[in-house]
Design a protein around this motif. Structure first.
Motif, PDB file in Angstrom:
ATOM      1  N   ASP A 158      30.647  72.590 -17.031  1.00 13.56           N
ATOM      2  CA  ASP A 158      29.753  72.849 -16.251  1.00 13.56           C
ATOM      3  C   ASP A 158      28.286  72.673 -16.698  1.00 13.56           C
ATOM      4  OD1 ASP A 158      29.315  74.286 -13.250  1.00 13.56           O
ATOM      5  OD2 ASP A 158      27.981  75.407 -14.594  1.00 13.56           O
ATOM      6  N   ILE A 159      27.597  71.884 -15.840  1.00 14.84           N
ATOM      7  CA  ILE A 159      26.088  71.723 -16.664  1.00 14.84           C
ATOM      8  C   ILE A 159      25.339  72.899 -16.389  1.00 14.84           C
ATOM      9  CG2 ILE A 159      24.224  70.243 -16.215  1.00 14.84           C
ATOM     10  CD1 ILE A 159      25.914  68.076 -15.476  1.00 14.84           C
ATOM     11  N   ALA A 160      25.544  73.694 -15.402  1.00 13.14           N
ATOM     12  CA  ALA A 160      24.726  74.853 -15.184  1.00 13.14           C
ATOM     13  C   ALA A 160      24.828  75.693 -16.473  1.00 13.14           C
ATOM     14  CB  ALA A 160      24.829  75.585 -13.813  1.00 13.14           C
ATOM     15  N   ALA A 161      26.334  75.919 -16.709  1.00 14.68           N
ATOM     16  CA  ALA A 161      26.721  76.850 -17.735  1.00 14.68           C
ATOM     17  C   ALA A 161      26.195  76.355 -19.178  1.00 14.68           C
ATOM     18  CB  ALA A 161      28.243  76.847 -18.001  1.00 14.68           C
ATOM     19  N   ILE A 162      25.996  75.243 -19.420  1.00 20.82           N
ATOM     20  CA  ILE A 162      25.339  74.749 -20.527  1.00 20.82           C
ATOM     21  C   ILE A 162      23.776  75.004 -20.600  1.00 20.82           C
ATOM     22  CG2 ILE A 162      24.611  72.441 -21.986  1.00 20.82           C
ATOM     23  CD1 ILE A 162      27.386  71.043 -21.042  1.00 20.82           C
ATOM     24  N   ALA A 163      23.125  74.646 -19.415  1.00 17.30           N
ATOM     25  CA  ALA A 163      21.880  74.883 -19.308  1.00 17.30           C
ATOM     26  C   ALA A 163      21.598  76.397 -19.682  1.00 17.30           C
ATOM     27  CB  ALA A 163      21.234  74.497 -17.809  1.00 17.30           C
ATOM     28  N   ALA A 164      22.332  77.210 -19.295  1.00 17.10           N
ATOM     29  CA  ALA A 164      22.189  78.647 -19.274  1.00 17.10           C
ATOM     30  C   ALA A 164      22.484  79.287 -20.708  1.00 17.10           C
ATOM     31  CB  ALA A 164      22.727  79.356 -18.179  1.00 17.10           C
ATOM     32  N   ASP A 165      23.197  78.552 -21.329  1.00 22.30           N
ATOM     33  CA  ASP A 165      23.585  78.927 -22.802  1.00 22.30           C
ATOM     34  C   ASP A 165      22.639  78.719 -24.037  1.00 22.30           C
ATOM     35  OD1 ASP A 165      25.419  79.504 -24.905  1.00 22.30           O
ATOM     36  OD2 ASP A 165      26.777  78.136 -24.649  1.00 22.30           O
ATOM     37  N   ALA A 166      22.213  80.025 -24.287  1.00 19.08           N
ATOM     38  CA  ALA A 166      21.189  79.762 -25.666  1.00 19.08           C
ATOM     39  C   ALA A 166      21.592  79.216 -26.757  1.00 19.08           C
ATOM     40  CB  ALA A 166      20.207  80.971 -25.640  1.00 19.08           C
ATOM     41  N   GLN A 167      22.944  79.208 -27.126  1.00 22.86           N
ATOM     42  CA  GLN A 167      23.734  78.830 -27.915  1.00 22.86           C
ATOM     43  C   GLN A 167      24.303  77.595 -28.119  1.00 22.86           C
ATOM     44  OE1 GLN A 167      23.607  81.292 -30.662  1.00 22.86           O
ATOM     45  NE2 GLN A 167      22.523  82.482 -29.166  1.00 22.86           N
ATOM     46  N   ALA A 168      23.981  76.962 -26.932  1.00 26.75           N
ATOM     47  CA  ALA A 168      24.584  75.281 -26.937  1.00 26.75           C
ATOM     48  C   ALA A 168      23.843  74.514 -27.743  1.00 26.75           C
ATOM     49  CB  ALA A 168      24.486  74.821 -25.337  1.00 26.75           C
ATOM     50  N   ASP A 169      24.375  73.227 -28.153  1.00 26.99           N
ATOM     51  CA  ASP A 169      23.829  72.518 -29.100  1.00 26.99           C
ATOM     52  C   ASP A 169      22.232  72.219 -28.324  1.00 26.99           C
ATOM     53  OD1 ASP A 169      24.246  69.903 -30.833  1.00 26.99           O
ATOM     54  OD2 ASP A 169      23.192  69.108 -28.859  1.00 26.99           O
ATOM     55  N   GLU A 170      21.358  72.148 -28.898  1.00 29.38           N
ATOM     56  CA  GLU A 170      20.007  71.898 -28.402  1.00 29.38           C
ATOM     57  C   GLU A 170      19.803  70.806 -27.636  1.00 29.38           C
ATOM     58  OE1 GLU A 170      15.600  70.813 -30.177  1.00 29.38           O
ATOM     59  OE2 GLU A 170      16.978  71.901 -31.453  1.00 29.38           O
ATOM     60  N   SER A 171      20.342  69.547 -27.985  1.00 24.12           N
ATOM     61  CA  SER A 171      20.120  68.321 -27.257  1.00 24.12           C
ATOM     62  C   SER A 171      20.859  68.510 -26.019  1.00 24.12           C
ATOM     63  CB  SER A 171      20.333  67.273 -28.190  1.00 24.12           C
ATOM     64  OG  SER A 171      21.891  66.884 -28.081  1.00 24.12           O
ATOM     65  N   LEU A 172      22.352  69.025 -25.937  1.00 21.49           N
ATOM     66  CA  LEU A 172      22.942  69.099 -24.775  1.00 21.49           C
ATOM     67  C   LEU A 172      22.169  69.953 -23.724  1.00 21.49           C
ATOM     68  CD1 LEU A 172      26.616  69.336 -26.181  1.00 21.49           C
ATOM     69  CD2 LEU A 172      25.625  67.367 -24.960  1.00 21.49           C
ATOM     70  N   ARG A 173      21.681  71.251 -24.389  1.00 23.07           N
ATOM     71  CA  ARG A 173      20.953  71.942 -23.353  1.00 23.07           C
ATOM     72  C   ARG A 173      19.925  71.346 -22.736  1.00 23.07           C
ATOM     73  NH1 ARG A 173      17.703  77.067 -23.808  1.00 23.07           N
ATOM     74  NH2 ARG A 173      18.184  77.982 -22.163  1.00 23.07           N
ATOM     75  N   ARG A 174      19.050  70.828 -23.725  1.00 28.63           N
ATOM     76  CA  ARG A 174      17.825  69.903 -23.267  1.00 28.63           C
ATOM     77  C   ARG A 174      18.285  68.980 -21.972  1.00 28.63           C
ATOM     78  NH1 ARG A 174      16.278  67.485 -27.711  1.00 28.63           N
ATOM     79  NH2 ARG A 174      17.413  65.403 -27.071  1.00 28.63           N
ATOM     80  N   MET A 175      19.499  68.219 -22.248  1.00 29.87           N
ATOM     81  CA  MET A 175      19.756  67.254 -21.200  1.00 29.87           C
ATOM     82  C   MET A 175      20.219  68.053 -19.998  1.00 29.87           C
ATOM     83  SD  MET A 175      21.758  64.045 -23.121  1.00 29.87           S
ATOM     84  CE  MET A 175      22.594  65.034 -24.226  1.00 29.87           C
ATOM     85  N   ALA A 176      20.982  69.145 -19.939  1.00 28.23           N
ATOM     86  CA  ALA A 176      21.411  70.006 -18.918  1.00 28.23           C
ATOM     87  C   ALA A 176      20.363  70.559 -18.149  1.00 28.23           C
ATOM     88  CB  ALA A 176      22.161  70.917 -19.426  1.00 28.23           C
ATOM     89  N   LEU A 177      19.133  70.957 -18.804  1.00 26.15           N
ATOM     90  CA  LEU A 177      18.012  71.491 -17.891  1.00 26.15           C
ATOM     91  C   LEU A 177      17.425  70.146 -17.292  1.00 26.15           C
ATOM     92  CD1 LEU A 177      16.953  73.882 -21.022  1.00 26.15           C
ATOM     93  CD2 LEU A 177      17.748  74.346 -18.387  1.00 26.15           C
ATOM     94  N   ARG A 178      17.161  69.006 -18.054  1.00 23.01           N
ATOM     95  CA  ARG A 178      16.560  67.859 -17.380  1.00 23.01           C
ATOM     96  C   ARG A 178      17.474  67.573 -16.002  1.00 23.01           C
ATOM     97  NH1 ARG A 178      15.228  63.756 -21.597  1.00 23.01           N
ATOM     98  NH2 ARG A 178      13.624  65.286 -21.964  1.00 23.01           N
ATOM     99  N   TRP A 179      18.697  67.411 -16.360  1.00 24.77           N
ATOM    100  CA  TRP A 179      19.693  67.089 -15.352  1.00 24.77           C
ATOM    101  C   TRP A 179      19.087  67.951 -14.142  1.00 24.77           C
ATOM    102  CZ3 TRP A 179      22.019  62.991 -13.561  1.00 24.77           C
ATOM    103  CH2 TRP A 179      23.084  62.975 -12.631  1.00 24.77           C
ATOM    104  N   GLN A 180      19.368  69.342 -14.246  1.00 20.89           N
ATOM    105  CA  GLN A 180      19.231  70.315 -13.017  1.00 20.89           C
ATOM    106  C   GLN A 180      17.895  70.081 -12.559  1.00 20.89           C
ATOM    107  OE1 GLN A 180      19.951  74.112 -15.395  1.00 20.89           O
ATOM    108  NE2 GLN A 180      21.851  74.537 -14.022  1.00 20.89           N
ATOM    109  N   ALA A 181      16.670  69.889 -13.366  1.00 23.54           N
ATOM    110  CA  ALA A 181      15.404  69.631 -12.806  1.00 23.54           C
ATOM    111  C   ALA A 181      15.546  68.524 -11.730  1.00 23.54           C
ATOM    112  CB  ALA A 181      14.485  69.616 -14.110  1.00 23.54           C
ATOM    113  N   ALA A 182      15.991  67.498 -12.123  1.00 21.56           N
ATOM    114  CA  ALA A 182      16.000  66.029 -11.576  1.00 21.56           C
ATOM    115  C   ALA A 182      16.926  66.133 -10.293  1.00 21.56           C
ATOM    116  CB  ALA A 182      16.523  65.092 -12.553  1.00 21.56           C
ATOM    117  N   THR A 183      17.976  67.063 -10.386  1.00 20.40           N
ATOM    118  CA  THR A 183      18.835  67.102  -9.251  1.00 20.40           C
ATOM    119  C   THR A 183      18.677  68.167  -8.031  1.00 20.40           C
ATOM    120  OG1 THR A 183      20.454  68.212 -10.490  1.00 20.40           O
ATOM    121  CG2 THR A 183      20.563  65.770 -10.364  1.00 20.40           C
ATOM    122  N   ARG A 184      17.602  68.720  -8.312  1.00 24.41           N
ATOM    123  CA  ARG A 184      17.251  69.840  -7.483  1.00 24.41           C
ATOM    124  C   ARG A 184      16.647  69.163  -6.080  1.00 24.41           C
ATOM    125  NH1 ARG A 184      15.399  73.529 -11.993  1.00 24.41           N
ATOM    126  NH2 ARG A 184      17.134  74.683 -12.215  1.00 24.41           N
TER     127      ARG A 184
END
Length: 184
Positions: A158-184
């Motif tokens: 789940d992309i939202a779960a990756i974005a919310a996980d402060a322990q996630a791989d830094e680049s995966l979290r960055r992409m998840a956050l970017r994806w959320q911002a682009a698809t809102r």
């Protein structure tokens, strides 16, 4: 060369679209402009280009990740350019090969993310830099993947779960956050 010119233009566009990553885009352009060994070949041990896929489900809510066999980490699908100067094509090919999914399509020729990261020494291969251009690849209706020899496992996350996980791989979290911002 045609693809090098389009990559240079894509890097300039990326720096404009993602100003917080302008330094990274400049590092990619510097590698592209260096004399000497081919930066698209893995034999260039100081560092070389790779292409990866932010492989999203048809509905855009999940991303397919690989538990990478050599690095023992959950990452996006991708791999070496091996001389191919079209990094978007590399990303799509690697996604197809590593997932076995039918009907994948490249969303854009524009990089979604750029990441320069260190690959540790392994066997006879010394540690080196990967200059990874990541592209959005969209899955079709059939999401049944096949685990390739390069992976320990694959999983839809789940992309939202990756974005919310402060322990996630830094680049995966960055992409998840970017994806959320682009698809809102």
């Amino acid at each position: 060369m045609e693809h090098e010119g389009s990559l240079r233009a894509a890097l300039q566009d990326y720096a404009r679209r993602v100003p917080e990553h302008a330094v990274v885009a400049d590092e990619f352009r510097q590698l592209l402009d260096e004399d000497g060994e081919d930066p698209f070949a893995r034999a260039r041990l100081a560092g070389h280009f790779t292409g990866s896929a932010w492989l999203v489900s048809a509905d855009g809510r999940r991303v397919l990740l690989t538990h990478h066999r050599k690095l023992d980490r959950w990452l996006q699908l991708g791999g070496h350019a091996d001389g191919d100067r079209d990094l978007a094509a590399v990303a799509l090919r690697e996604a197809e090969e590593e997932s076995g999914l039918p009907g994948l399509r490249l969303e854009s020729q524009a990089p979604f993310d750029l990441d320069r990261h260190w690959i540790p020494e392994r066997g006879q291969v010394p540690g080196h830099w990967h200059y990874d251009a990541r592209y959005v690849v969209r899955a079709g209706a059939d999401e049944r993947f096949v685990v390739s020899g390069e992976s320990l496992d694959l999983a839809w996350r789940d992309i939202a779960a990756i974005a919310a996980d402060a322990q996630a791989d830094e680049s995966l979290r960055r992409m998840a956050l970017r994806w959320q911002a682009a698809t809102r």
